[in-house]
Design an enzyme around this catalytic site. Structure first.
Site, PDB file in Angstrom:
ATOM      1  N   GLU A 252       0.812  -1.217   0.000  1.00 33.11           N
ATOM      2  CA  GLU A 252       0.000   0.000   0.000  1.00 33.11           C
ATOM      3  C   GLU A 252       0.851   1.276   0.000  1.00 33.11           C
ATOM      4  O   GLU A 252       0.383   2.341   0.390  1.00 33.11           O
ATOM      5  CB  GLU A 252      -0.939  -0.011   1.200  1.00 33.11           C
ATOM      6  CG  GLU A 252      -1.869  -1.218   1.231  1.00 33.11           C
ATOM      7  CD  GLU A 252      -2.625  -1.345   2.530  1.00 33.11           C
ATOM      8  OE1 GLU A 252      -3.480  -0.493   2.802  1.00 33.11           O
ATOM      9  OE2 GLU A 252      -2.350  -2.289   3.289  1.00 33.11           O
TER      10      GLU A 252
ATOM     11  N   SER B 104      -6.608  -2.757   2.871  1.00 36.89           N
ATOM     12  CA  SER B 104      -6.985  -2.180   1.584  1.00 36.89           C
ATOM     13  C   SER B 104      -7.435  -3.221   0.562  1.00 36.89           C
ATOM     14  O   SER B 104      -7.277  -3.052  -0.632  1.00 36.89           O
ATOM     15  CB  SER B 104      -5.836  -1.340   0.991  1.00 36.89           C
ATOM     16  OG  SER B 104      -5.737  -0.113   1.657  1.00 36.89           O
TER      17      SER B 104
ATOM     18  N   TYR C 271      -8.974   2.528  -5.152  1.00 36.45           N
ATOM     19  CA  TYR C 271      -8.062   3.639  -5.414  1.00 36.45           C
ATOM     20  C   TYR C 271      -7.978   4.051  -6.877  1.00 36.45           C
ATOM     21  O   TYR C 271      -7.079   4.785  -7.254  1.00 36.45           O
ATOM     22  CB  TYR C 271      -6.669   3.276  -4.878  1.00 36.45           C
ATOM     23  CG  TYR C 271      -6.692   3.017  -3.391  1.00 36.45           C
ATOM     24  CD1 TYR C 271      -7.022   4.035  -2.500  1.00 36.45           C
ATOM     25  CD2 TYR C 271      -6.437   1.752  -2.868  1.00 36.45           C
ATOM     26  CE1 TYR C 271      -7.075   3.802  -1.142  1.00 36.45           C
ATOM     27  CE2 TYR C 271      -6.481   1.515  -1.510  1.00 36.45           C
ATOM     28  CZ  TYR C 271      -6.803   2.550  -0.650  1.00 36.45           C
ATOM     29  OH  TYR C 271      -6.856   2.316   0.701  1.00 36.45           O
TER      30      TYR C 271
ATOM     31  N   ARG D 186     -11.902   2.819  10.695  1.00 38.49           N
ATOM     32  CA  ARG D 186     -12.991   2.613   9.726  1.00 38.49           C
ATOM     33  C   ARG D 186     -13.390   1.148   9.753  1.00 38.49           C
ATOM     34  O   ARG D 186     -12.528   0.266   9.634  1.00 38.49           O
ATOM     35  CB  ARG D 186     -12.555   3.001   8.319  1.00 38.49           C
ATOM     36  CG  ARG D 186     -13.731   3.123   7.323  1.00 38.49           C
ATOM     37  CD  ARG D 186     -13.269   3.149   5.883  1.00 38.49           C
ATOM     38  NE  ARG D 186     -12.764   1.851   5.456  1.00 38.49           N
ATOM     39  CZ  ARG D 186     -11.509   1.627   5.074  1.00 38.49           C
ATOM     40  NH1 ARG D 186     -10.614   2.598   5.061  1.00 38.49           N
ATOM     41  NH2 ARG D 186     -11.135   0.410   4.715  1.00 38.49           N
TER      42      ARG D 186
ATOM     43  N   ASP E  65     -15.596  -1.893   8.022  1.00 37.68           N
ATOM     44  CA  ASP E  65     -16.194  -2.294   6.749  1.00 37.68           C
ATOM     45  C   ASP E  65     -17.176  -3.432   6.983  1.00 37.68           C
ATOM     46  O   ASP E  65     -16.896  -4.377   7.731  1.00 37.68           O
ATOM     47  CB  ASP E  65     -15.116  -2.736   5.769  1.00 37.68           C
ATOM     48  CG  ASP E  65     -14.158  -1.601   5.407  1.00 37.68           C
ATOM     49  OD1 ASP E  65     -14.572  -0.429   5.492  1.00 37.68           O
ATOM     50  OD2 ASP E  65     -13.003  -1.891   5.055  1.00 37.68           O
TER      51      ASP E  65
ATOM     52  N   GLU F 296     -13.908  -6.114   8.805  1.00 38.11           N
ATOM     53  CA  GLU F 296     -12.621  -5.767   9.406  1.00 38.11           C
ATOM     54  C   GLU F 296     -12.659  -4.347   9.934  1.00 38.11           C
ATOM     55  O   GLU F 296     -13.531  -3.543   9.570  1.00 38.11           O
ATOM     56  CB  GLU F 296     -11.480  -5.919   8.399  1.00 38.11           C
ATOM     57  CG  GLU F 296     -11.549  -4.997   7.203  1.00 38.11           C
ATOM     58  CD  GLU F 296     -10.362  -5.195   6.264  1.00 38.11           C
ATOM     59  OE1 GLU F 296      -9.221  -5.215   6.749  1.00 38.11           O
ATOM     60  OE2 GLU F 296     -10.586  -5.313   5.056  1.00 38.11           O
TER      61      GLU F 296
ATOM     62  N   ASN G 126     -10.139  -1.059  10.214  1.00 39.27           N
ATOM     63  CA  ASN G 126      -8.900  -0.468   9.716  1.00 39.27           C
ATOM     64  C   ASN G 126      -8.453   0.613  10.693  1.00 39.27           C
ATOM     65  O   ASN G 126      -9.135   1.623  10.858  1.00 39.27           O
ATOM     66  CB  ASN G 126      -9.149   0.121   8.323  1.00 39.27           C
ATOM     67  CG  ASN G 126      -7.893   0.561   7.620  1.00 39.27           C
ATOM     68  OD1 ASN G 126      -6.958   1.036   8.266  1.00 39.27           O
ATOM     69  ND2 ASN G 126      -7.848   0.427   6.323  1.00 39.27           N
TER      70      ASN G 126
ATOM     71  N   GLY H 158      -7.264   5.344   5.180  1.00 41.19           N
ATOM     72  CA  GLY H 158      -6.657   6.216   4.182  1.00 41.19           C
ATOM     73  C   GLY H 158      -7.071   7.669   4.323  1.00 41.19           C
ATOM     74  O   GLY H 158      -8.182   7.983   4.748  1.00 41.19           O
TER      75      GLY H 158
END
Length: 311
Positions: free
Chosen positions: A17, A143, A213, A252, A254, A270, A272, A276
């Site tokens: 990443e 990611s 992305y 964050r 998900d 998950e 994070n 990002g």
């Protein structure tokens, strides 16, 4: 902000990443400078400890993604150096980067997560570990790096072909989980506040690294057009997971939601701990919709970190 600080922004590194981290770090550094802080930008290399010791910052803004910036390695180094830093600490980072450890930490407390098990990649060429469709993903990557959805029509072969491109060629072990049909949702948390829920609508395929992305590949809909009960459940679960894991600053969560099953169809995938901060990232987007500019968000993360007591 009470006074300008000297802030070192760690970015780049050598994980899968790296490119996203450079985008995050550049955005953060620019915002900090616009706020009047003194910024030292560090593209992390093996001499990172020496560079930080030379810089002697008041705070390290950790804009790294993946290993070693998100798995506890950098956090441990910064702890030993007595430096304050943003986002979660060592123990939280070790657990949250590992999808199996995350399940072990959250599921006993009632957080709904998919079942599954860790499998040797070599065993996939002999037979399926779960009934199709199922998902294969690395145990320790973020990611959506290296995700494969193995479908009933044998998109990778049946059994999976040894020479077919997929994460089994890059990782010795993978986590196999049942595939959850439905919709992709995500909820951002800052401190003790959940901003809301975004639905990710894909042009094609699934929400992998490329879709995350590459501009135009995924539509971000905020607030998500979902029932209030699902919005409230996502926010509550994101806050509870943030608390149970001991996250600091921003995180964050998900989710996948099977919209044919109501609240029972909602599963946390998950958490994070280093979300990002790039132009396409979800936390800045949710914060903006809630009336917080990108610079305000960066400052809020800094303020959270400065509350931490360091030697």
């Amino acid at each position: 902000m009470t006074q300008p600080l000297h802030i070192a922004v760690l970015m780049g590194g050598w994980s899968a990443e790296r490119a996203v981290s450079l985008l995050s770090g550049t955005g953060v550094a620019d915002a900090l400078e616009s706020l009047g802080h003194r910024v030292t930008r560090i593209d992390m290399a093996r001499d990172v400890a020496a560079r930080l010791a030379e810089a002697r910052p008041d705070l390290v803004f950790n804009a790294l993604h993946g290993t070693p910036g998100e798995d506890g390695s950098v956090q441990g180094m910064l702890d030993l150096m007595g430096l304050r830093y943003t986002h979660s600490g060592l123990a939280t980072s070790v657990i949250a980067i590992d999808k199996v450890l995350t399940k072990q930490a959250l599921v006993p407390h009632g957080i709904p997560m998919p079942g599954g098990r860790v499998v040797r990649s070599a065993d996939l060429f002999e037979g399926d570990p779960l009934a199709r469709p199922y998902v294969l993903k690395p145990v320790n990557e973020g990611s959506s790096v290296g995700i494969a959805i193995v479908t009933a029509d044998g998109n990778y072969g049946s059994p999976i072909g040894r020479d077919v491109a997929g994460p089994w060629q890059d990782f010795a072990e993978l986590l196999a989980e049942p595939y959850i049909r439905g919709r992709e949702l995500t909820a951002a948390v800052l401190g003790d506040r959940a901003f809301g829920v975004t639905e990710l609508k894909l042009k094609s395929g699934f929400y992998d690294y490329t879709a995350k992305y590459t501009e135009g590949m995924a539509e971000h809909v905020f607030p998500a057009p979902i029932p209030d009960a699902i919005t409230n459940a996502c926010k509550a679960l994101a806050l509870e997971a943030h608390r149970l894991l001991g996250c600091k600053g921003a995180s964050r969560s998900d989710f996948r939601w099977d919209d044919e099953r109501g609240v029972e169809g909602l599963f946390l995938l998950e958490v994070n701990t280093q979300p990002g901060m790039s132009p396409l990232s979800l936390i800045p987007e949710q914060a903006r919709h809630c009336g917080m500019s990108y610079a305000d968000l960066v400052q809020a993360i800094v303020d959270e970190a400065m509350k931490d007591v360091r030697p």
